[in-house]
Design an enzyme around this catalytic site. Structure first.
Site, PDB file in Angstrom:
ATOM      1  N   ASP A   1      29.325  35.117  66.355  1.00  0.00           N
ATOM      2  CA  ASP A   1      30.411  35.095  67.339  1.00  0.00           C
ATOM      3  C   ASP A   1      29.972  34.642  68.726  1.00  0.00           C
ATOM      4  O   ASP A   1      30.695  34.823  69.702  1.00  0.00           O
ATOM      5  CB  ASP A   1      31.087  36.472  67.431  1.00  0.00           C
ATOM      6  CG  ASP A   1      32.479  36.392  68.039  1.00  0.00           C
ATOM      7  OD1 ASP A   1      33.098  35.311  67.940  1.00  0.00           O
ATOM      8  OD2 ASP A   1      32.943  37.391  68.616  1.00  0.00           O
TER       9      ASP A   1
ATOM     10  N   ASP B   1      33.738  31.599  61.225  1.00  0.00           N
ATOM     11  CA  ASP B   1      33.553  30.922  62.518  1.00  0.00           C
ATOM     12  C   ASP B   1      32.265  30.118  62.625  1.00  0.00           C
ATOM     13  O   ASP B   1      32.125  29.309  63.541  1.00  0.00           O
ATOM     14  CB  ASP B   1      33.576  31.903  63.705  1.00  0.00           C
ATOM     15  CG  ASP B   1      34.865  32.689  63.820  1.00  0.00           C
ATOM     16  OD1 ASP B   1      35.838  32.299  63.155  1.00  0.00           O
ATOM     17  OD2 ASP B   1      34.893  33.686  64.540  1.00  0.00           O
TER      18      ASP B   1
ATOM     19  N   ASP C   1      41.159  43.143  66.814  1.00  0.00           N
ATOM     20  CA  ASP C   1      40.388  41.928  67.060  1.00  0.00           C
ATOM     21  C   ASP C   1      39.438  42.096  68.249  1.00  0.00           C
ATOM     22  O   ASP C   1      38.600  41.234  68.495  1.00  0.00           O
ATOM     23  CB  ASP C   1      41.315  40.749  67.344  1.00  0.00           C
ATOM     24  CG  ASP C   1      42.083  40.309  66.122  1.00  0.00           C
ATOM     25  OD1 ASP C   1      41.512  40.343  65.015  1.00  0.00           O
ATOM     26  OD2 ASP C   1      43.268  39.944  66.255  1.00  0.00           O
TER      27      ASP C   1
END
Length: 439
Positions: free
Chosen positions: A234, A279, A414
């Protein structure tokens, strides 16, 4: 839309307030593909037609010669599976018995009656017969490699049958299953829908894997895992597992690959789906070669189906994302995953996914867990207007799309935004909002 959709789900062993998650199984779903609404009232009996599809590389197929009836073009307005491949066929007005025989790795069969079929049809599986309801809406039929032959007798009904056998594209199905009562804190629509098991910590991942495999075995089901362990995950965002977004050290990389190899060892020959590193391919931090090594380690097991995360339509162009996926080892994987932890509707994702699939020659899966609402453009962190999506299914609108899955666990925050708690924490208010007024 360039802001990445940071996933925040934590490992299933880390949050005792998290609702229990049922593993994926094979399903039959009644579906009209001209809309995004799926009916659940006309399912075929699971015991007769939904035997577990083992991911051994041998599933079902059928040839047009097995079915009695004229081969015709699909009627106007009908999206025929068979019309998409020379190995598929649309046949109309079938009133004589016909059989399905094994042949390939991927199969769609769907049928409907041309009129009233009050008494249903007779289905014989390895000599055992049952009456199966059929109506004027399309219903899907899936068989397993454990059966030897299935014969269908219309028994006075007139059927339309559409089927496609593609020997080059393996896939796994799943089924909605309620294996436990919903906890008081979780909306039942969330707590009883099969959702992927996230592996976010190398210390707790082995226990989570063993628990999921045990549950899957007891429920004749196929577990779905999300590998989310990479160094610099991330890029220092809400779901970061590091204090820095710089390139990972050799020690971190070695530890990561060790954890992946442990996962592969625990999975062994057990059929499983793994969505690899949400991601990772779309972000500019981290090491794509490391992801490629992880894919290669997982694919030592033929029964492990690996889908490398490929972002979503609002993030990277098709050509850019294709290059990123190649660098991350998608050519050794079974395909790629889209919309993980995001909120885009299936029709939008499908256009992007099909274009990407055509470039890469790979299939894809889509996360539809929170795709049922309307979210403001560019918002990805606990946005308003989000709703849970439709039930997971393998009866997809595209030959390139393997399945519509619940990958993200709805109800988990989130991140600390829009009133939510820290990333991956169960958020009761958010869960109730997601479960209300879903499309």
């Amino acid at each position: 839309p360039k802001t990445p959709p940071t996933d925040t789900t934590t490992d299933t062993t880390q949050n005792t307030k998290k609702p229990p998650m049922a593993p994926f199984r094979l399903t039959q779903s009644t579906q009209t593909r001209s809309t995004q609404t799926r009916s659940t009232q006309n399912r075929l009996p699971v015991l007769v037609l939904a035997m577990l599809l083992l991911a051994s590389g041998i599933t079902l197929g059928c040839s047009s010669s097995d079915i009695a009836g004229p081969e015709v073009a699909a009627p106007a307005g009908v999206e025929s599976k068979g019309s998409e491949s020379t190995s598929g066929t649309y046949q109309s007005g079938i009133d004589q018995p016909f059989s399905f025989n094994w042949g390939g790795n991927r199969l769609w069969v769907r049928w409907k009656s041309q009129g009233d079929c009050a008494n249903g049809i007779k289905v014989t599986t390895d000599g055992k017969s049952s009456e199966v309801p059929v109506n004027t809406e399309w219903s899907s039929l899936v068989l397993s490699d454990s059966a030897q032959e299935v014969t269908v007798d219309p028994s006075g009904c007139v059927l339309d049958v559409d089927h496609l056998s593609d020997t080059t594209r393996p896939f796994i199905g799943m089924q909605i299953t309620d294996t436990s009562s919903a906890p008081a804190i979780a909306p039942k629509s969330i707590s009883t829908t099969p959702t992927a098991v996230w592996l976010t910590d190398a210390d707790t991942a082995p226990g989570a894997v063993e628990s999921a495999l045990s549950e899957a075995e007891s429920n004749d089901s196929v577990p779905v895992f999300v590998l989310y362990l990479r160094p610099q995950r991330d890029c220092g965002g809400f779901s970061s597992n590091s204090d820095s977004s710089s390139s990972s050290s050799s020690n971190e990389s070695a530890a990561y690959l060790g954890a992946v190899q442990d996962l592969a060892s625990r999975l062994g020959d057990t059929p499983a789906i793994v969505v690899a590193e949400p991601d990772a391919s779309s972000q500019d931090c981290g090491d794509p070669e490391l992801i490629a090594s992880a894919v290669q380690a997982l694919k030592v097991n033929p029964s492990t189906y690996v889908y490398v995360d490929g972002g979503h339509p609002g993030w990277k162009s098709v050509s850019d994302q294709a290059a990123r996926l190649r660098a991350a080892g998608v050519e050794k994987a079974d395909g790629f995953a889209l919309n993980v932890s995001n909120f885009l509707h299936l029709d939008e994702v499908q256009v992007y996914g099909d274009d990407l699939s055509n470039v890469l020659g790979k299939d894809y899966v889509v996360d539809i867990s929170r795709s049922g609402g309307t979210v403001p453009a560019g918002e990805w962190c606990n946005p308003s207007g989000a709703r849970i999506g439709t039930e997971p299914t393998f009866d997809t609108p595209s030959i390139n799309m393997v399945g519509e899955l619940w990958v993200k666990q709805p109800g988990e925050s989130d991140g600390e935004c829009n009133g939510g708690p820290s990333a991956g924490t169960w958020w009761q208010e958010g869960a109730e909002d997601l479960a209300s007024n879903q499309d």
